[in-house]
Every structure is written in structure tokens, then in C-alpha cells.
Design a protein around this motif. Structure first.
Motif, PDB file in Angstrom:
ATOM      1  N   HIS A   1       0.827  -1.206   0.000  1.00 22.33           N
ATOM      2  CA  HIS A   1       0.000   0.000   0.000  1.00 22.33           C
ATOM      3  C   HIS A   1       0.866   1.264   0.000  1.00 22.33           C
ATOM      4  O   HIS A   1       2.063   1.198   0.240  1.00 22.33           O
ATOM      5  CB  HIS A   1      -0.902   0.019   1.235  1.00 22.33           C
ATOM      6  CG  HIS A   1      -1.897  -1.094   1.276  1.00 22.33           C
ATOM      7  ND1 HIS A   1      -1.613  -2.311   1.862  1.00 22.33           N
ATOM      8  CD2 HIS A   1      -3.147  -1.193   0.787  1.00 22.33           C
ATOM      9  CE1 HIS A   1      -2.668  -3.105   1.738  1.00 22.33           C
ATOM     10  NE2 HIS A   1      -3.611  -2.457   1.091  1.00 22.33           N
ATOM     11  N   ARG A   2       0.211   2.408  -0.236  1.00 25.47           N
ATOM     12  CA  ARG A   2       0.877   3.685  -0.007  1.00 25.47           C
ATOM     13  C   ARG A   2       1.427   3.727   1.420  1.00 25.47           C
ATOM     14  O   ARG A   2       0.950   3.000   2.289  1.00 25.47           O
ATOM     15  CB  ARG A   2      -0.122   4.833  -0.191  1.00 25.47           C
ATOM     16  CG  ARG A   2      -1.144   4.929   0.940  1.00 25.47           C
ATOM     17  CD  ARG A   2      -1.889   6.244   0.898  1.00 25.47           C
ATOM     18  NE  ARG A   2      -2.795   6.404   2.040  1.00 25.47           N
ATOM     19  CZ  ARG A   2      -3.486   7.490   2.292  1.00 25.47           C
ATOM     20  NH1 ARG A   2      -3.403   8.530   1.478  1.00 25.47           N
ATOM     21  NH2 ARG A   2      -4.274   7.577   3.335  1.00 25.47           N
ATOM     22  N   ILE A   3       2.386   4.610   1.668  1.00 27.12           N
ATOM     23  CA  ILE A   3       2.896   4.806   3.026  1.00 27.12           C
ATOM     24  C   ILE A   3       2.353   6.122   3.547  1.00 27.12           C
ATOM     25  O   ILE A   3       2.441   7.151   2.871  1.00 27.12           O
ATOM     26  CB  ILE A   3       4.433   4.813   3.047  1.00 27.12           C
ATOM     27  CG1 ILE A   3       4.951   3.468   2.529  1.00 27.12           C
ATOM     28  CG2 ILE A   3       4.960   5.094   4.449  1.00 27.12           C
ATOM     29  CD1 ILE A   3       6.460   3.391   2.409  1.00 27.12           C
ATOM     30  N   ALA A   4       1.758   6.106   4.721  1.00 28.03           N
ATOM     31  CA  ALA A   4       1.221   7.330   5.321  1.00 28.03           C
ATOM     32  C   ALA A   4       0.971   7.067   6.796  1.00 28.03           C
ATOM     33  O   ALA A   4       0.697   5.928   7.204  1.00 28.03           O
ATOM     34  CB  ALA A   4      -0.080   7.742   4.629  1.00 28.03           C
TER      35      ALA A   4
ATOM     36  N   PHE B   1       2.822   6.771   9.234  1.00 26.81           N
ATOM     37  CA  PHE B   1       3.693   5.706   9.722  1.00 26.81           C
ATOM     38  C   PHE B   1       5.000   6.339  10.126  1.00 26.81           C
ATOM     39  O   PHE B   1       5.549   7.150   9.383  1.00 26.81           O
ATOM     40  CB  PHE B   1       3.944   4.685   8.602  1.00 26.81           C
ATOM     41  CG  PHE B   1       4.906   3.591   9.012  1.00 26.81           C
ATOM     42  CD1 PHE B   1       4.456   2.499   9.727  1.00 26.81           C
ATOM     43  CD2 PHE B   1       6.251   3.677   8.707  1.00 26.81           C
ATOM     44  CE1 PHE B   1       5.333   1.504  10.123  1.00 26.81           C
ATOM     45  CE2 PHE B   1       7.138   2.687   9.104  1.00 26.81           C
ATOM     46  CZ  PHE B   1       6.673   1.593   9.803  1.00 26.81           C
ATOM     47  N   GLU B   2       5.505   6.012  11.293  1.00 29.88           N
ATOM     48  CA  GLU B   2       6.849   6.451  11.612  1.00 29.88           C
ATOM     49  C   GLU B   2       7.474   5.607  12.696  1.00 29.88           C
ATOM     50  O   GLU B   2       6.788   4.955  13.481  1.00 29.88           O
ATOM     51  CB  GLU B   2       6.910   7.936  11.965  1.00 29.88           C
ATOM     52  CG  GLU B   2       6.314   8.322  13.277  1.00 29.88           C
ATOM     53  CD  GLU B   2       6.672   9.779  13.616  1.00 29.88           C
ATOM     54  OE1 GLU B   2       6.790  10.601  12.694  1.00 29.88           O
ATOM     55  OE2 GLU B   2       6.845  10.061  14.801  1.00 29.88           O
ATOM     56  N   THR B   3       8.791   5.578  12.683  1.00 26.19           N
ATOM     57  CA  THR B   3       9.546   4.814  13.664  1.00 26.19           C
ATOM     58  C   THR B   3      10.650   5.707  14.214  1.00 26.19           C
ATOM     59  O   THR B   3      11.031   6.688  13.589  1.00 26.19           O
ATOM     60  CB  THR B   3      10.208   3.581  13.019  1.00 26.19           C
ATOM     61  OG1 THR B   3      11.118   4.015  11.997  1.00 26.19           O
ATOM     62  CG2 THR B   3       9.179   2.654  12.396  1.00 26.19           C
ATOM     63  N   ALA B   4      11.166   5.344  15.400  1.00 24.60           N
ATOM     64  CA  ALA B   4      12.311   6.092  15.938  1.00 24.60           C
ATOM     65  C   ALA B   4      13.605   5.505  15.395  1.00 24.60           C
ATOM     66  O   ALA B   4      14.629   6.184  15.357  1.00 24.60           O
ATOM     67  CB  ALA B   4      12.304   6.047  17.461  1.00 24.60           C
TER      68      ALA B   4
ATOM     69  N   LEU C   1      14.546   0.274  10.259  1.00 17.72           N
ATOM     70  CA  LEU C   1      13.833  -1.004  10.277  1.00 17.72           C
ATOM     71  C   LEU C   1      13.939  -1.662   8.915  1.00 17.72           C
ATOM     72  O   LEU C   1      14.491  -1.091   7.985  1.00 17.72           O
ATOM     73  CB  LEU C   1      12.353  -0.783  10.635  1.00 17.72           C
ATOM     74  CG  LEU C   1      11.450  -0.200   9.541  1.00 17.72           C
ATOM     75  CD1 LEU C   1       9.991  -0.438   9.890  1.00 17.72           C
ATOM     76  CD2 LEU C   1      11.708   1.273   9.330  1.00 17.72           C
TER      77      LEU C   1
ATOM     78  N   TYR D   1      11.938  -2.597   5.791  1.00 21.56           N
ATOM     79  CA  TYR D   1      10.662  -2.214   5.175  1.00 21.56           C
ATOM     80  C   TYR D   1      10.699  -2.651   3.728  1.00 21.56           C
ATOM     81  O   TYR D   1      11.585  -2.256   2.969  1.00 21.56           O
ATOM     82  CB  TYR D   1      10.467  -0.700   5.248  1.00 21.56           C
ATOM     83  CG  TYR D   1       9.026  -0.253   5.052  1.00 21.56           C
ATOM     84  CD1 TYR D   1       8.305   0.280   6.111  1.00 21.56           C
ATOM     85  CD2 TYR D   1       8.392  -0.378   3.820  1.00 21.56           C
ATOM     86  CE1 TYR D   1       6.990   0.691   5.953  1.00 21.56           C
ATOM     87  CE2 TYR D   1       7.078   0.019   3.654  1.00 21.56           C
ATOM     88  CZ  TYR D   1       6.380   0.559   4.727  1.00 21.56           C
ATOM     89  OH  TYR D   1       5.076   0.955   4.561  1.00 21.56           O
TER      90      TYR D   1
ATOM     91  N   ILE E   1      11.757   5.655   9.338  1.00 23.52           N
ATOM     92  CA  ILE E   1      10.769   6.270   8.452  1.00 23.52           C
ATOM     93  C   ILE E   1       9.964   7.271   9.258  1.00 23.52           C
ATOM     94  O   ILE E   1       9.464   6.962  10.341  1.00 23.52           O
ATOM     95  CB  ILE E   1       9.833   5.206   7.836  1.00 23.52           C
ATOM     96  CG1 ILE E   1      10.658   4.220   7.012  1.00 23.52           C
ATOM     97  CG2 ILE E   1       8.754   5.865   6.972  1.00 23.52           C
ATOM     98  CD1 ILE E   1       9.866   3.061   6.441  1.00 23.52           C
TER      99      ILE E   1
ATOM    100  N   GLU F   1       5.081  10.384   3.227  1.00 24.50           N
ATOM    101  CA  GLU F   1       3.839   9.753   2.805  1.00 24.50           C
ATOM    102  C   GLU F   1       3.624   9.892   1.314  1.00 24.50           C
ATOM    103  O   GLU F   1       4.161  10.797   0.656  1.00 24.50           O
ATOM    104  CB  GLU F   1       2.632  10.260   3.584  1.00 24.50           C
ATOM    105  CG  GLU F   1       2.191  11.650   3.289  1.00 24.50           C
ATOM    106  CD  GLU F   1       0.825  11.919   3.944  1.00 24.50           C
ATOM    107  OE1 GLU F   1       0.545  11.374   5.029  1.00 24.50           O
ATOM    108  OE2 GLU F   1       0.051  12.668   3.355  1.00 24.50           O
ATOM    109  N   THR F   2       2.859   8.965   0.780  1.00 20.02           N
ATOM    110  CA  THR F   2       2.546   8.960  -0.643  1.00 20.02           C
ATOM    111  C   THR F   2       1.050   8.735  -0.795  1.00 20.02           C
ATOM    112  O   THR F   2       0.391   8.229   0.111  1.00 20.02           O
ATOM    113  CB  THR F   2       3.278   7.811  -1.362  1.00 20.02           C
ATOM    114  OG1 THR F   2       2.839   6.556  -0.805  1.00 20.02           O
ATOM    115  CG2 THR F   2       4.778   7.919  -1.223  1.00 20.02           C
TER     116      THR F   2
ATOM    117  N   ASN G   1       0.040   6.942  -3.426  1.00 18.25           N
ATOM    118  CA  ASN G   1      -0.040   5.669  -4.153  1.00 18.25           C
ATOM    119  C   ASN G   1       0.953   4.657  -3.606  1.00 18.25           C
ATOM    120  O   ASN G   1       1.957   5.027  -3.009  1.00 18.25           O
ATOM    121  CB  ASN G   1       0.284   5.906  -5.637  1.00 18.25           C
ATOM    122  CG  ASN G   1      -0.802   6.686  -6.324  1.00 18.25           C
ATOM    123  OD1 ASN G   1      -1.953   6.287  -6.337  1.00 18.25           O
ATOM    124  ND2 ASN G   1      -0.431   7.830  -6.881  1.00 18.25           N
ATOM    125  N   PRO G   2       0.679   3.377  -3.872  1.00 18.16           N
ATOM    126  CA  PRO G   2       1.675   2.354  -3.539  1.00 18.16           C
ATOM    127  C   PRO G   2       2.980   2.622  -4.280  1.00 18.16           C
ATOM    128  O   PRO G   2       2.976   3.203  -5.373  1.00 18.16           O
ATOM    129  CB  PRO G   2       1.024   1.061  -4.042  1.00 18.16           C
ATOM    130  CG  PRO G   2      -0.437   1.335  -4.079  1.00 18.16           C
ATOM    131  CD  PRO G   2      -0.545   2.785  -4.442  1.00 18.16           C
TER     132      PRO G   2
ATOM    133  N   ALA H   1      13.861  -0.703   2.612  1.00 19.20           N
ATOM    134  CA  ALA H   1      14.735  -0.244   3.686  1.00 19.20           C
ATOM    135  C   ALA H   1      15.216  -1.447   4.464  1.00 19.20           C
ATOM    136  O   ALA H   1      14.469  -2.403   4.651  1.00 19.20           O
ATOM    137  CB  ALA H   1      14.003   0.718   4.612  1.00 19.20           C
TER     138      ALA H   1
END
Lengths: 308, 308
Positions: free
Chosen positions: A98-101, A103-106, A109, A111, B100, B104-105, B107-108, B113
Motif C-alpha cells: 500500500h501507499r505509506i502514510a 507511519f513512523e519509527t524512531a 527497520l 521495510y 521512516i 507519505e505517498t 499511491n503504492p 529499507a
């Protein structure tokens, strides 16, 4: 030390469950201690696939409290589609399409996202890269996930990689792709015995768009009229969900899996944005979208563009 | 149809430039039309590596206007580290080794990473997966990126995969890893002829932490004292940058590449958070951090935890 939890999104579909099972098995072969779990009870389509391939139904987990704090996500990344307290978790890995939105990490990772039709198609690649053999039943649930996400390879989200993966997995699972797939999809279209509230929650995701909170549910059917006969009951339930959860707009996509069209039923504010996004005029809060079957590719980007 | 732009972060380091060159070459072999560009002039270390391997210096691009709107990002994902109008671009792919966030996007996309020490280590995997041969000069710039990011394989960010990748690439590039690497790093430590403002901008990134905007710059040296003799001038420049760009906190990490320690010089609000994060007491706005060389692994997560 608790096991690492592997799970797909809330309101799990067959890919959310199947990818979790397949990725967890892969990680265990690679020496990690993981457990595939689910953020909700599998739907009837998924349960059909689990039963067919004699796989245990993953247990349902609602919070990482009293579980390990380390997780791996499949088939989603947006926090509002994940476990309630995802912000407290350490996310070690994501495999998604899917799109990325949101979402965050410290920390850095693993991915892995690719713009293919199904997470399980990516997971098949990972098995190959790591040279891990796929057991028959794992191949079966991965195949089920691909057939579900691509509506028997007919959705516009379906890529040549998904098609090749499905054929390869069908051979390992020893099933006929088309006949198995149709039986599995049909198992998920038994809507008549469900309340409107249950039906709206079968496969529903929330999307922040602009400053609005948009809820988009999708159900599969072999008979659009059968669902739309319940319009009044559905609209009441949509309005109820909106006020309960703060959604600004609720869209129900009813998809005919046999002829690959969808009818929308909408409720809430900003209905004119729906009309603009799909270049349709709503009649009685409904619109037929010819050839539309994919929320991800044919609904979310179009709506997002109008809201931004 | 414009070419797809491939670039690393602002204030490019050797991985930002090297990974862009290597990923662009790979994509071109796979049939895409891409161009490796940079979001800033390469630093002296990177220029040394480009010259050594006889590679053209990528042109500098500041905006996607008048360029193609399609981009591929390497070695970063956070929008504030990317091209100014990244929100207008269609992001087709990301290859990165950072957390991350602020990404954000609609679209896929393809997103790869891994928690390794260098983006170029991941790109080496991609070459192998796609079975594309690596030219000698591309291997050279990828090797340079790994040696730069891992400070000659000594940083705690360096994994066994980075080490194996560096050895493999050194063989293809026909150089001795250690002696080449030391010469390259030293080429980047010539700080005496730079103004404080230039020095602070050589390798600097912004991080939203809690509600604060934190700027973290890093410079390498073979002599900590040489840099810290300029403390007053540096502090004035840091204060100036903060008021100009709205940073709440500015941290300069001065890293001794020979003994793998760093000294911090800090300015701004919330200095007590720096003390808490690193369990040190600031003296004259400075603190020595023994064994700390990695912003990503030994500075950002610790500070983020205190701010959240």
C-alpha cells in the motif's frame, strides 16, 4: 522473552491473515521467534481458506500490552489501521503493498513494499531470496491471499508478478487456481445473515484525507441488488458509525465479483467530493462505477487527490 | 517525457551521492530512464571518491519544477531532508537505511529499507537480485559510500552485511579497502579553510522531535581541538542558523575518525534534554561522548526518546 507478533490490518482480509502466517513461518525458519496473530476474527472467505488448507486460525490480539513489544506488520502500515497501541511497539519489519502514510519509527527497520497486487506476492519473493522451501499449506494460504486481493487476477491492481506467483503457488498447493478461487470468493459473499453494522465492518479502513476522516468499507457479492435492497438499514448504520467514530464521510463499495463492477453507497459530509473524484452524479446517495473493483487503486488515490 | 530523477538527501554525503549514481545506473539497465542528481554540491570527501573513480559529478537540482515530477529517493525519506517541493513529486521508489518519518505517498510504491549501515549495501543486493553486473567505477563509489557511512567499518551502525559488501566491492573496484578508505576520509576533514556557516552545513539534517525542530550537524576530523578552537565562531553561526530557520536546538557532532569519539557543541533551547539523552553534563555547552560516532544510531533515537 516474548515472541515477536506478526499481524496484518484491522478487519483482516485473506491477505492480512495469510501474509502474517506466511511471513511468520519464514521468520521462524530464519531463526526468529514469531507468532502470526490477527487484529480481528477472520471473515468467512478467509476461514474457508484456513479450513481448506487445514491451518489453525490465528488468535485475535487487541493490544500489545501483556504481549511482546516487538512487532512485524504485513499488508498495512498506517497506524490507524494497526493495533490500537502501535505507537508503543517497536516495529522491526513491514512487508506491504500500500501507499505509506501515518507511519513512523524512531529507529531504522526492515521495510519492503512493492506496488504489486498482494503482500503475499512479495513474501513469495522473500522465500526465494532466502531459499526457504514453502510448505503446501503455506503456499495455499498465500495463493488464497492473491486470489482474494486481485479478485481472481482480474483487478487492475493485479500485476504480471501476482499472476506468476499465483500459478507457482497453486502448483505447490496442488489446487486448480480458478475453481478453488471462485469457491473461496463465494464463501465470502454470504451477506444476508449479517446485520448492517457487521457488513460495514467486514473490510473497512479509515483514511485521513486533507482534514477529513474518511471510512471506506468494501463487500463482495454476486448480486448487487441483494445488498442494495438493504439501503435504508445500511445508511442508518453508516450514520451511526460516523457519529460514534468521528468519520466525516462513509463510503461503502459493493463489488460484484462476477462482472467486476461496483456500486457506491455514501453518507456524510462532502458528498460533492465523491462526485468530483469519480466524475459521477450521486442518485439517492448511490453511483455505479463500471470496472471499479479496487479500493486501493481506483478509489483511495482519486479521493485523496480531491481532498488535498 | 522527462527523465526520472534519483537523488539522496540535502547536504549530500558520499552515500547520498553514491547510492543515487548506483541506483540510477541499475534502473537504467532495467529499462527505466533515470538521472542521478544531487540536492547540493558534493563535499570534499565525495569529490575525492568521484575523482578517484573518474565519475562525473551529478548536477545540483533544487526543485522539481522544470524537471520531471517522478522521483526515486535514496538514503533518506523524511520530506524535510528532501528536495524543497517533494510533496509535488510522484515518488516511485525509495531505497534507504534510516527510520521512516514525515513520509507519505498517495499511491503504492517500491520501498526498500533495511537496518544496515549504508544504502549502498542494500543496492548491492538489488544488483544481485536483478543479476546486473556492476561496473568497476560504480563499485568504487558504492564502496566509498559504505566506508564513509561506517567510518571504515568501525561505526556501531556497521553490520556484517556492510562489511561483506565492502570487501566484495573493493575487489570489483580493484582498491585496497583500508588504505583507500583512510585517504578518502581524510580528504573530507580539511575544515580549516571553511567558514563556520559552511562547516555547519556540510552534513546537517533536521529532525522534528516532539514539538521541537532539532538540527544536527556532523563533521569528521583527525583533531578535535582544531575544531573546538573555533567554538565562539561556531556558536555565533549556530545561533544565526537557528533564528534564520526556526530551529529550537542545534547540535554539532565533531567526530574524531581516528579514535572513534565525538564531542558535542550545542546551542538553543532545551539543553537539559541533551544532558538527559546522553547522560552527560554540558560544560561550556560541550560534552565528550566516548565511542559515539553515529548520528543515526547513537544520537537521534536517544534524543527522540527524551523529546517524546
Amino acid at each position: 522473552m516474548s515472541k515477536i507478533l506478526v499481524f496484518g490490518h484491522q478487519n483482516p482480509d485473506t491477505d492480512a491473515i495469510g501474509a502474517a502466517i506466511a511471513f511468520s513461518y519464514l521468520q521462524n525458519q530464519l531463526g526468529k521467534e514469531t507468532e502470526a496473530v490477527a487484529l480481528g476474527t477472520p471473515n468467512e472467505e478467509t476461514q474457508y481458506a484456513l479450513n481448506f488448507f487445514k491451518l489453525a486460525t490465528p488468535r485475535v490480539v487487541r493490544s500489545i500490552k501483556e504481549e511482546g513489544a516487538q512487532v512485524m506488520l504485513v499488508d498495512h502500515n498506517e497506524f490507524q489501521q494497526s493495533i490500537s497501541d502501535i505507537a508503543e511497539a517497536e516495529i522491526l519489519a513491514v512487508v506491504d503493498h500500500h501507499r505509506i502514510a501515518n507511519f513512523e519509527t524512531a529507529n531504522p527497520l526492515y521495510y519492503r513494499a512493492e506496488p504489486v497486487g498482494c503482500t503475499s506476492t512479495i513474501i513469495l519473493k522473500l522465500y526465494k531470496e532466502k531459499q526457504i522451501e514453502i510448505p503446501k499449506e503455506i503456499a495455499g494460504i498465500m495463493l488464497s491471499a492473491i486470489l482474494s486481493d486481485t479478485l481472481l487476477l482480474k483487478s487492475p491492481t493485479c500485476t504480471s508478478e501476482d499472476e506468476a506467483a499465483a500459478k507457482e503457488l497453486a502448483a505447490i498447493a496442488c489446487v486448480d487456481l480458478t475453481s478453488y478461487g471462485l469457491e473461496m470468493l463465494k464463501a465470502g459473499t454470504n451477506l444476508s445473515d449479517k446485520t448492517a453494522a457487521v457488513l460495514l465492518d467486514l473490510d473497512a479502513k479509515s483514511f485521513p484525507m486533507g482534514s477529513s476522516n474518511v471510512r471506506i468499507a468494501q463487500v463482495n457479492t454476486v448480486d448487487l441488488n441483494e445488498v442494495m435492497m438493504r439501503q435504508k438499514e445500511l445508511e442508518e448504520a453508516m450514520t451511526n458509525e460516523m457519529s460514534k467514530n468521528g468519520y466525516d464521510l462513509f463510503i461503502l463499495i459493493v463489488t460484484n465479483i462476477l462482472d467486476s463492477d461496483s456500486e457506491l453507497l455514501v453518507a456524510g459530509r462532502e458528498l460533492e467530493k465523491v462526485e468530483e473524484a469519480f466524475k459521477v452524479q450521486l442518485m439517492n446517495n448511490r453511483a455505479l462505477l463500471k470496472g471499479v473493483v479496487s479500493r486501493k487503486k481506483q478509489v483511495v488515490p482519486q479521493l485523496t487527490a480531491v481532498f488535498n
